[in-house]
Design a protein around this motif. Structure first.
Motif, short mmCIF file in Angstrom:
data_model
loop_
_atom_site.label_atom_id
_atom_site.label_comp_id
_atom_site.label_asym_id
_atom_site.label_seq_id
_atom_site.Cartn_x
_atom_site.Cartn_y
_atom_site.Cartn_z
N LYS A 190 5.46 -2.49 -2.29
CA LYS A 190 5.68 -2.29 -0.86
C LYS A 190 6.31 -0.92 -0.59
CE LYS A 190 8.20 -4.21 3.05
NZ LYS A 190 9.15 -5.24 3.48
N LEU A 194 4.15 1.68 1.82
CA LEU A 194 4.54 2.02 3.19
C LEU A 194 4.57 3.52 3.48
CD1 LEU A 194 7.14 -0.78 3.95
CD2 LEU A 194 4.88 -0.50 4.94
N GLY A 211 1.64 3.32 5.60
CA GLY A 211 2.32 2.60 6.66
C GLY A 211 2.25 3.21 8.04
N PHE A 219 2.29 -3.64 8.91
CA PHE A 219 2.44 -4.35 7.64
C PHE A 219 3.21 -5.63 7.92
CE2 PHE A 219 4.38 -5.33 3.57
CZ PHE A 219 3.32 -5.14 2.70
#
Length: 133
Positions: free
Chosen positions: A106, A110, A114, A119
């Motif tokens: 993650k 991102l 992102g 998300f």
């Protein structure tokens, strides 16, 4: 993996689940993931979302060669990707727990992707879903 199908346990130690997806039987890593897919598929039928995809691939780091050794690229495959009514790309991961590997993925995902995506993490809660943006 055949062992997962026969043993009824996924790589995440969850009970695996099955669903019919566009005429094919799909094996999901968890009941939460299957249920979230069925929910999103219903939303797509009602035209609340569109272009629902299962496990799209995002490259987090390109492969490279260093001192004659090849290093493979690092990829992340969230559970779902679709477009909402406004047209934004939404990436979802249905999780029952946040693993260390997931947290790292993650953090790499991102900053790279992102800015153009919503998300969403999905957790089971009392028979429903809790979305964490």
């Amino acid at each position: 993996m055949m062992q997962n199908v026969l043993g009824k346990v996924s790589k995440f130690k969850n009970k695996i689940a099955f669903a019919e997806v566009k005429g094919k039987t799909v094996i999901f890593d968890s009941i939460l993931q299957r249920d979230r897919y069925l929910y999103l598929a219903a939303m797509e039928l009602m035209e609340e979302i569109k272009s629902l995809e299962l496990q799209p691939e995002y490259v987090l780091q390109e492969g490279f060669k260093l001192r004659d050794k090849k290093h493979k690229s690092i990829s992340y495959r969230p559970d779902f990707r679709y477009r909402d009514k406004v047209g934004y790309v939404v990436v979802e991961d249905a999780r029952e727990i946040k693993t260390d590997a997931y947290q790292i993925q993650k953090k790499l995902f991102l900053p790279k992707y992102g800015f153009a995506l919503k998300f969403i993490e999905v957790f089971s809660e009392g028979g429903g879903f809790k979305e964490v943006v």
